[in-house]
Design a protein around this motif. Structure first.
Motif: not given
Length: 310
Positions: A30, A37, A162, A164-165, A177, A180-181, A185, A221
């Motif tokens: 994370q 990000e 896209n 969705e989760d 995961k 993917h995220l 982005e 976003s």
């Protein structure tokens, strides 16, 4: 995606034999995503500095400069979490390759729009050259630069919608995961930038609006703030600053010729034409470079996959 395919292809071939000393607990993964990000947010901030002229060729050039940095950050994330492409789920590989193909097609559209503006500049330059020999012909050709206008770009999006989760992605590993995220982005930023560039070059908000629709909105976003500013900028219409100034200068010069004063405003128009030419040349080089690098990297990656499969 620019430089990204090339970077990931190197990761694909070399990372398996490279020793990493990172922890990959959920917290560490994370943290890597948050670093990614944060970098994206910093990059996008460059496009919304005070005084930014969203509808201008100079701003469009800044947009192109953002893409390599964004993709470099994604490649770094893949290395940080020790998740080379050879370990990706099949759906992620397919999604990545489809996205790169989409960008190639959008770059083709951008290139066509840039060429159209370059041709319009040539027509105005020719009009200036005709002033002494044929003032009437010069006036006739001193018409406003006509942008190309847009056509639908929906077909170019392919499988970039896209997801969705949730649903099937709930079963993905933690690294998958995170991948993917991050990829989501990168896609958002790449497609959004292409959408606003095409809108500016075509003088039509349609490419931008289609992009937002295909992306399913930008809620949550890092692009949301910048997107709101861009929306505000196009409320009065989509006309590039340089095109507007060039048209105003050409109209003033044409009026001066009709009034019998062909020397009035000619130098100003010439300066604007030269500045416009430099921007168009820079943009052309940028588009060609990105296209070539993306295509070469994509082919290199595909060849690498074929070697592994064989």
């Amino acid at each position: 995606m620019v430089l990204l395919v090339q970077r990931l292809s190197k990761v694909y071939f070399k990372l398996e034999n490279h020793l990493h000393h990172h922890r990959h607990e959920p917290e560490a993964l994370q943290a890597s995503l948050q670093d990614f990000e944060s970098h994206i947010s910093i990059c996008l901030t460059q496009l919304s500095k005070p005084g930014s002229e969203f509808l201008s060729l100079s701003w469009i050039l800044q947009c192109f400069e953002i893409l390599p940095s964004v993709n470099k950050a994604f490649a770094k994330l893949v290395v940080d979490i020790d998740y080379p492409m050879c370990k990706w789920e099949e759906n992620s590989v397919e999604e990545y390759l489809e996205f790169s193909l989409t960008l190639l097609e959008l770059l083709n559209s951008i290139s066509s729009s840039v060429s159209h503006l370059g041709h319009a500049r040539l027509c105005l330059s020719h009009a200036v050259d005709l002033v002494e020999s044929s003032p009437s012909s010069a006036i006739e050709r001193l018409k406003a630069v006509q942008v190309k206008g847009s056509s639908s770009i929906k077909d170019g999006f392919r499988k970039t919608q896209n997801k969705e989760d949730g649903d099937e992605r709930l079963n993905f590993s933690s690294k998958e995961k995170i991948l993917h995220l991050a990829l989501l982005e990168v896609k958002r930023v790449g497609l959004w930038i292409c959408g606003v560039i095409l809108a500016g070059l075509s003088g039509d908000s349609k490419p931008y609006l289609e992009t937002i629709k295909e992306l399913g909105g930008l809620s949550g976003s890092t692009l949301s703030g910048l997107d709101s500013s861009f929306c505000e900028a196009i409320k009065q219409g989509v006309v590039l600053k340089e095109v507007r100034e060039l048209n105003d200068s050409a109209a003033c010069f044409a009026a001066a010729i009709e009034a019998g004063n062909s020397s009035h405003g000619v130098e100003e128009l010439k300066r604007k034409l030269q500045a416009f030419e430099k921007l168009i040349d820079s943009l052309t080089k940028e588009v060609d470079l990105l296209f070539s690098m993306l295509l070469a990297g994509r082919n290199e990656l595909l060849n690498g996959i074929r070697k592994v499969l064989n």
